[in-house]
Write an enzyme that holds these catalytic residues in place. Structure first.
Site, PDB file in Angstrom:
ATOM      1  N   LYS A  13       0.976  -1.206  -0.093  1.00  0.00           N
ATOM      2  CA  LYS A  13      -0.063   0.065  -0.011  1.00  0.00           C
ATOM      3  C   LYS A  13       0.979   1.256   0.061  1.00  0.00           C
ATOM      4  O   LYS A  13       0.516   2.366  -0.656  1.00  0.00           O
ATOM      5  CB  LYS A  13      -1.009   0.033   1.197  1.00  0.00           C
ATOM      6  N   ARG A  88      -5.347   2.650  11.919  1.00  0.00           N
ATOM      7  CA  ARG A  88      -5.085   1.159  12.161  1.00  0.00           C
ATOM      8  C   ARG A  88      -6.084   0.490  13.315  1.00  0.00           C
ATOM      9  O   ARG A  88      -5.898  -0.629  13.512  1.00  0.00           O
ATOM     10  CB  ARG A  88      -3.664   1.326  12.607  1.00  0.00           C
ATOM     11  N   ARG A 127      12.240  -6.795   1.676  1.00  0.00           N
ATOM     12  CA  ARG A 127      12.160  -5.244   1.477  1.00  0.00           C
ATOM     13  C   ARG A 127      13.266  -4.781   1.968  1.00  0.00           C
ATOM     14  O   ARG A 127      14.125  -4.990   2.895  1.00  0.00           O
ATOM     15  CB  ARG A 127      10.887  -4.962   2.458  1.00  0.00           C
ATOM     16  N   ARG A 160      14.430  -2.929   7.540  1.00  0.00           N
ATOM     17  CA  ARG A 160      13.940  -2.530   8.758  1.00  0.00           C
ATOM     18  C   ARG A 160      13.825  -3.548   9.736  1.00  0.00           C
ATOM     19  O   ARG A 160      13.739  -4.433   9.568  1.00  0.00           O
ATOM     20  CB  ARG A 160      12.428  -2.018   8.233  1.00  0.00           C
ATOM     21  N   ARG A 171       3.640  -8.427  13.935  1.00  0.00           N
ATOM     22  CA  ARG A 171       2.750  -7.361  13.312  1.00  0.00           C
ATOM     23  C   ARG A 171       1.496  -7.911  12.552  1.00  0.00           C
ATOM     24  O   ARG A 171       0.498  -7.287  12.327  1.00  0.00           O
ATOM     25  CB  ARG A 171       3.736  -6.639  12.102  1.00  0.00           C
TER      26      ARG A 171
HETATM   27  P1  AMP Z   1       4.282   0.877   8.884  1.00  0.00           P
HETATM   28  O1  AMP Z   1       5.536   1.478   8.230  1.00  0.00           O
HETATM   29  O2  AMP Z   1       3.151   1.619   8.368  1.00  0.00           O
HETATM   30  O3  AMP Z   1       4.247  -0.700   8.794  1.00  0.00           O
HETATM   31  O4  AMP Z   1       4.293   1.107  10.426  1.00  0.00           O
HETATM   32  C1  AMP Z   1       5.673   0.657  10.937  1.00  0.00           C
HETATM   33  C2  AMP Z   1       5.284   0.664  12.682  1.00  0.00           C
HETATM   34  O5  AMP Z   1       4.829   2.038  13.143  1.00  0.00           O
HETATM   35  C3  AMP Z   1       4.114   0.003  13.093  1.00  0.00           C
HETATM   36  O6  AMP Z   1       4.426  -1.529  13.240  1.00  0.00           O
HETATM   37  C4  AMP Z   1       3.453   0.428  14.287  1.00  0.00           C
HETATM   38  O7  AMP Z   1       4.367   0.218  15.462  1.00  0.00           O
HETATM   39  C5  AMP Z   1       3.728   2.109  14.096  1.00  0.00           C
HETATM   40  N1  AMP Z   1       2.585   2.711  13.140  1.00  0.00           N
HETATM   41  C6  AMP Z   1       2.639   3.098  12.041  1.00  0.00           C
HETATM   42  N2  AMP Z   1       1.157   3.665  11.857  1.00  0.00           N
HETATM   43  C7  AMP Z   1       0.620   3.395  13.086  1.00  0.00           C
HETATM   44  C8  AMP Z   1      -1.024   3.625  13.437  1.00  0.00           C
HETATM   45  N3  AMP Z   1      -1.737   4.473  12.506  1.00  0.00           N
HETATM   46  N4  AMP Z   1      -1.058   3.440  14.685  1.00  0.00           N
HETATM   47  C9  AMP Z   1      -0.087   2.781  15.681  1.00  0.00           C
HETATM   48  N5  AMP Z   1       0.918   2.575  15.296  1.00  0.00           N
HETATM   49  C10 AMP Z   1       1.405   2.877  14.224  1.00  0.00           C
END
Ligand code: AMP
Length: 218
Positions: A13, A88, A127, A160, A171
């Protein structure tokens, strides 16, 4: 257009949001990118978020809602925006509705990206991303021209820490429990579009363009 890109980690996404944002000149707001930058800069926000992120858990709702409130108030978002990785949880979705309603706005569409679990794990484990400009690659399906180096800015690419196997499992479990209910939430509100996120990036992009509201409005 005010769009949300929803889906499990690794469904692509962020990659698709990046492209649509560039094409329609709308800002892409990724809470994950904002939090990672805060962690790198060791700000108060970063220090608070780091432990949750390292364990694959969500950062508290109040923290991310605060980030989004600030971002949406920026003039760049007045004509539209794409949200990647937010909301989320149902509480975040409710807060988003409230924030938009307070300025007479609403979401146009929520795209839910579906990809089989085995493919998600393959995508996440391969990734690599650029810590400087956030460009994202995959060692097999979207490699950089020079191994390990960002095509855009030349920085060393990194994996990452939350893309390591144990954290990926956590996750995905968090996604199932806390984020997947948003699919029904937005379906009930009549603004959900379901999208098959498997296959090459270009193909998914074409599918997505076919589902976008015409002329930039729903
Ligand atoms: P992402 O890059 O979107 O996979 O986000 C990486 C990490 O950031 C996630 O595993 C969460 O720990 C935190 N995170 C990102 N967006 C959110 C959100 N909307 N709510 C809570 N935690 C978030």
């Amino acid at each position: 257009m005010r769009l949300v890109f929803l889906g499990a980690p690794g469904v692509g996404k962020g990659t698709q949001a990046e492209r649509v944002a560039a094409q329609f000149h709308h800002p892409k707001i990724s809470t994950g990118d904002i939090l990672r930058e805060a962690v790198r800069n060791k700000t108060a926000l970063g220090l608070e978020a780091k432990a949750c992120m390292d364990q694959g858990q969500l950062v508290p709702d109040a923290v991310v809602i605060g980030i989004i409130r600030e971002k949406l108030a920026e003039p760049a978002c007045a004509r539209g925006f794409l949200l990647d990785g937010f909301p989320r949880t149902v509480a975040q979705a409710e807060a988003l509705t409230g924030l938009l309603e307070s300025t007479g706005q609403r979401l146009d569409r929520v795209f839910n990206f579906a990809v089989p679990r085995a493919e998600v794990v393959r995508r996440l484990s391969g990734r690599r991303s650029c810590p400087k400009c956030q460009a994202v690659y995959h060692v097999d399906s979207a490699p950089p021209q020079r191994t390990g180096l960002c095509d855009r800015c030349g920085a060393d690419l990194m994996q990452r820490s939350d893309d390591l196997k144990e954290t990926v499992e956590a996750r995905l479990a968090v996604y199932e429990e806390q984020t997947a209910p948003l699919i029904a939430y937005y379906r009930q509100r009549g603004i959900l579009s379901e999208l098959d996120g498997s296959g090459p990036i270009e193909e998914v992009h074409r599918r997505l363009l076919g589902l976008l509201p015409k002329h930039g409005v729903a």
